[in-house]
Write a protein that holds these residues in place. Structure first.
Motif, mmCIF file in Angstrom:
data_model
loop_
_atom_site.group_PDB
_atom_site.id
_atom_site.type_symbol
_atom_site.label_atom_id
_atom_site.label_comp_id
_atom_site.label_asym_id
_atom_site.label_seq_id
_atom_site.Cartn_x
_atom_site.Cartn_y
_atom_site.Cartn_z
ATOM 1 N N ALA A 175 0.810 -1.212 0.000
ATOM 2 C CA ALA A 175 0.000 0.000 0.000
ATOM 3 C C ALA A 175 0.846 1.266 0.000
ATOM 4 O O ALA A 175 0.310 2.369 0.005
ATOM 5 C CB ALA A 175 -0.925 0.011 1.215
ATOM 6 N N ALA A 176 2.177 1.126 -0.008
ATOM 7 C CA ALA A 176 3.059 2.291 -0.002
ATOM 8 C C ALA A 176 2.907 3.078 -1.299
ATOM 9 O O ALA A 176 2.882 2.505 -2.381
ATOM 10 C CB ALA A 176 4.508 1.847 0.175
ATOM 11 N N LEU A 177 2.804 4.417 -1.183
ATOM 12 C CA LEU A 177 2.672 5.254 -2.364
ATOM 13 C C LEU A 177 3.925 5.170 -3.200
ATOM 14 O O LEU A 177 5.044 5.234 -2.697
ATOM 15 C CB LEU A 177 2.427 6.707 -1.964
ATOM 16 N N ARG A 178 3.724 5.057 -4.498
ATOM 17 C CA ARG A 178 4.865 4.977 -5.392
ATOM 18 C C ARG A 178 4.506 5.557 -6.748
ATOM 19 O O ARG A 178 3.457 5.259 -7.301
ATOM 20 C CB ARG A 178 5.312 3.521 -5.577
ATOM 21 N N THR A 179 5.378 6.425 -7.262
ATOM 22 C CA THR A 179 5.262 6.910 -8.623
ATOM 23 C C THR A 179 6.291 6.175 -9.457
ATOM 24 O O THR A 179 7.468 6.171 -9.115
ATOM 25 C CB THR A 179 5.522 8.424 -8.706
ATOM 26 N N MET A 180 5.851 5.522 -10.532
ATOM 27 C CA MET A 180 6.784 4.822 -11.401
ATOM 28 C C MET A 180 7.706 5.854 -12.041
ATOM 29 O O MET A 180 7.245 6.786 -12.688
ATOM 30 C CB MET A 180 6.051 4.039 -12.485
ATOM 31 N N THR A 181 8.993 5.702 -11.846
ATOM 32 C CA THR A 181 9.929 6.722 -12.286
ATOM 33 C C THR A 181 10.081 6.708 -13.802
ATOM 34 O O THR A 181 9.835 5.692 -14.457
ATOM 35 C CB THR A 181 11.311 6.494 -11.652
ATOM 36 N N PRO A 182 10.488 7.829 -14.402
ATOM 37 C CA PRO A 182 10.683 7.868 -15.850
ATOM 38 C C PRO A 182 11.646 6.797 -16.332
ATOM 39 O O PRO A 182 11.465 6.229 -17.393
ATOM 40 C CB PRO A 182 11.257 9.276 -16.082
ATOM 41 N N CYS A 183 12.685 6.526 -15.539
ATOM 42 C CA CYS A 183 13.664 5.532 -15.964
ATOM 43 C C CYS A 183 13.019 4.155 -16.034
ATOM 44 O O CYS A 183 13.280 3.371 -16.945
ATOM 45 C CB CYS A 183 14.848 5.502 -14.996
ATOM 46 N N GLU A 184 12.174 3.844 -15.065
ATOM 47 C CA GLU A 184 11.519 2.536 -15.063
ATOM 48 C C GLU A 184 10.636 2.364 -16.280
ATOM 49 O O GLU A 184 10.555 1.286 -16.861
ATOM 50 C CB GLU A 184 10.679 2.369 -13.791
ATOM 51 N N ARG A 185 9.942 3.448 -16.704
ATOM 52 C CA ARG A 185 9.001 3.328 -17.796
ATOM 53 C C ARG A 185 9.633 3.583 -19.150
ATOM 54 O O ARG A 185 9.360 2.891 -20.120
ATOM 55 C CB ARG A 185 7.831 4.299 -17.582
#
Length: 265
Positions: A112-122
């Motif tokens: 449930a931890a907030l996470r924004t998928m980073t540009p590098c990951e995507r």
């Protein structure tokens, strides 16, 4: 450790692979891979955007997201390995953090931890990664979690977002969900039949009131019980007291978009 800070994001659809941005990044954070600009490593990017003016198609922009700290020592090693000049001055990692605390909260359920998928990951997953394999073009998900019950109204990825309010069954039925509807949007999912509808109204009203949403797209199945998602959104908009551009998409059981229409609260 990850922090909220500025980071370069690359729109793969706009990028033509010209490479003009690569030499303009003094830290060597950008490279052309498979004909597109890519962020090599988050720790190489200071997020200050010196490369923005060099892109002729407007494919680069600065976003705020969760990312690894900028690392001047790693940048120095990286540039020396390439035989490039090392900048005389680089910002400290601390000066680039927008939130001095770690971006991921300690304790509680890790899922449930907030996470924004980073540009590098995507960005490092090419759109054509599975061409000819029948595997599609990869996930367009930009954040976590996605369940409406788990996302607080203060989640950073909600600020100024284009919200995609989706009934749980829609992504299973609609083949084009990731390719046509999810890119560029923040998705919140739930089941209007089995979940607590009043909790949904309360949560959505707070989200709309606090985050300056650009738009809302509500997606639901053609079955009658699913239309409650639109009713929930209507009540939430009225409670929030803020006008927001919205539309409704209805999906058939066999995976077709039956209609797309303006949403009137």
């Amino acid at each position: 450790m990850a922090y909220m800070r500025k980071m370069i994001s690359i729109d793969e659809e706009l990028c033509n692979g010209c490479g003009e941005c690569v030499p303009s990044c003094a830290e060597g954070a950008l490279a052309i891979v498979d004909g597109k600009a890519r962020l090599v490593k988050e720790q190489y990017c200071d997020g200050l955007g010196a490369c923005l003016g060099e892109c002729p198609t407007g494919a680069l922009k600065v976003i705020v997201c969760e990312a690894e700290d900028f690392d001047p020592d790693a940048v120095t090693e990286h540039l020396k390995a390439q035989g490039r000049e090392v900048p005389d001055h680089m910002p400290s990692p601390e000066s680039l953090r927008l939130d001095r605390r770690p971006a991921r909260p300690a304790g509680g359920c890790p899922g449930a931890a907030l996470r924004t998928m980073t540009p590098c990951e995507r960005a490092n997953i090419p759109a054509a990664m599975a061409a000819g394999t029948g595997q599609g073009s990869g996930s367009a998900l930009s954040h976590w979690p996605v369940q409406l019950r788990l996302v607080p109204p203060t989640a950073p990825f909600l600020r100024g977002a284009d919200l995609l309010l989706t009934a749980d069954c829609v992504p299973v039925a609609l083949p084009a969900y990731h390719a046509e509807y999810l890119p560029g949007r923040v998705v919140l999912m739930g089941c209007p039949k089995f979940d607590n509808q009043q909790e949904y109204v309360d949560k959505l009203a707070e989200i709309i009131a606090q985050n300056g949403l650009r738009s809302i797209t509500v997606m639901e199945m053609e079955v009658p019980c699913c239309s409650s998602m639109s009713a929930i959104l209507s009540q939430a908009i009225k409670r929030a007291g803020k006008a927001v551009d919205a539309r409704r998409v209805v999906v058939s059981l066999d995976g077709r978009v039956l209609r797309t229409e303006p949403f009137n609260a």
